[in-house]
Design an enzyme around this catalytic site. Sequence first.
Site, short mmCIF file in Angstrom:
data_model
loop_
_atom_site.label_atom_id
_atom_site.label_comp_id
_atom_site.label_asym_id
_atom_site.label_seq_id
_atom_site.Cartn_x
_atom_site.Cartn_y
_atom_site.Cartn_z
N LYS A 26 6.63 11.85 10.16
CA LYS A 26 7.57 11.16 11.05
C LYS A 26 7.81 11.97 12.33
CE LYS A 26 10.24 8.84 7.41
NZ LYS A 26 11.59 8.70 6.81
N GLU A 73 6.62 10.78 -5.27
CA GLU A 73 7.62 11.34 -4.36
C GLU A 73 8.58 12.28 -5.09
OE1 GLU A 73 8.80 8.97 -0.60
OE2 GLU A 73 10.54 8.80 -1.92
N HIS A 133 -14.37 -2.95 -14.66
CA HIS A 133 -15.68 -3.25 -14.09
C HIS A 133 -15.90 -2.53 -12.76
CE1 HIS A 133 -16.76 -6.51 -16.95
NE2 HIS A 133 -15.46 -6.48 -17.15
#
Length: 445
Positions: free
Chosen positions: A420, A285, A306
Site C-alpha cells: 500500500k 494473513e 484432473h
Amino acid sequence: MPLGLNTNYLNSFVSEAELEAIQPEIKKAHDLLLSGKGEGSDFLGWLTLPEDYDKAEFEAIKKAAEKIQNNSQVLIVIGIGGSYLGARAAIEFIKSQNYNAMPKTTPDIYFAGNTISSRSLNELKAVIGDRDFSVNVISKSGTTTEPAVAFRIFKGMLEEKYGKEGAKERIFATTDKAKGTLKKFADSEGWQTFVVPDNVGGRYSVLTAVGLLPIAVAGIDIDALMLGAKDAMVKYADCDMANDCYKYAAIRNILYRKGKKIEMMVSYEPSYTMMNEWFKQLYGESEGKDGKGIFPTSAVFSTDLHSMGQYIQQGERHLFETVVFFKNSQSEVLIGEDKDNVDGLNFLAGKNLSFVNEKAFEGTVLAHTDGEVPNVVIELDEMNEYDLGMLIYFLEKACAISGYVLEVNPFNQPGVESYKKNMFALLGKPGYEEQKAELEKRLGR
C-alpha cells in the site's frame, strides 16, 4: 452431529503420543486467547460474537435487507479482503455458485472494490445496465484505494440515476462506529450505517454487519447462521482432547513440524470455492509472519484431480489436505439406464450422483494417503445456514489457537501495508514524495 473431525486417515502420520505431547502448547494458546494476554488481544471480539452481538443492529440489518430486496434488482457490495470474502463465500455456500444466474426473488449480488481492473469495473457497470440497484460500501477507514475508487464511481452512478436524495436511500455504509473518512462522509450525506466493530479484524468479520447485510439480502436465514456459530462457541470452549477444533489446530502444527508446509483445503462441492478463498485469507494473513506459517491453498475435487491430481499424488511431499465433506446433498440427480450402454456406465444405473461423489472422495483419500499425503476430514451434515455458522466459528478459533502455537500474532497483518505504501508513493499521493523518487529509481525510471 452437524460438524465432526475425522482423523481416521491420519493414523500413519500423526500418533496419539504426538497429540499428547503438543497438549501443553495447545493449553498455553487456549489460556492466552481466553485471558486476553496474547498478542493481538485488542481483536478478540469474534470470540464471543455469536452471543454478544448487537441485537438492535441485527434487526436493523434485516430491515435494510428487506428494503434492498424491495427496491433493487442488483446489490453492489464494495469491499476488499475480509470486507467481501466472507459474504460472498456464505452466499455461494448456501444459495449457489451460480446465485446470480438462478431464478429467485432476491436481487443479484455483485462484488466490487476488490480489484483495480478497469475491464472488471466496466463489465460490472454493463451488467447493472438500466436495472435498479443499491450499494453497500464496506471499509473501516474509507480510504483503502480499491474500494474507495469503486465507491466513487458507483456513488456517481447512483446520483446520476436517482438524484442525490434518491441515492441516499440506496447507499448503505458499513464502517467504523465513530471515526474515519467513510463514517464522516456517511453522516454528512445521511446514509444508513452499520458498524465494523473495533475489536473484530476484517478476516474474522463475516458474522458482523460486514457479512450479514449482503448475506441477508440474498434471503439467507442469518438467525440460523448465528445459532450455528453460538453452538460452536459452546461446543469448542473447553481445552481437552475432545475438542475437535483444538485437535485440528494441533494436527496442523504437528504436520508443519514434519515438513508439511502447505495445507490444501479441498471440497467436492463447487459452491464451496469461495469458502476456500475465505479460508486462505483467514489462515494466510493470520499465520504468515516472522518467517513462519503454513501456506494455505485449495482445490475443488473431482475437477482439480484432473489438473493437480498428479502433483498431489506423486509430487514433493510437502503438503497435507484438509477435506471438507458434506454427508447430504442439497439436491439429487438419478443416473438412468441406457439400453446400449455405450459409455459402460449401466453399473451406476439407479444410483444418485451424490453416491458417485462420495465414492470419488473415498477413493481419493485412500489414494492420497497411500501417496504419503496426510488427510484430515471435516465432516458436515449439509450446506445450510446452521452448519455454516458452526464451520466459520470452528475455523476461526482453530486459526487463533494454531497461530499462538506458532508463536505469532494471529490478529495483525503488518506485511499487507508494504504494498500500500509503495502504491501510494508511485501514484503520487501527497506526503510520499521522497519514497516515490526512491521507488522510481529502483524501477529504472
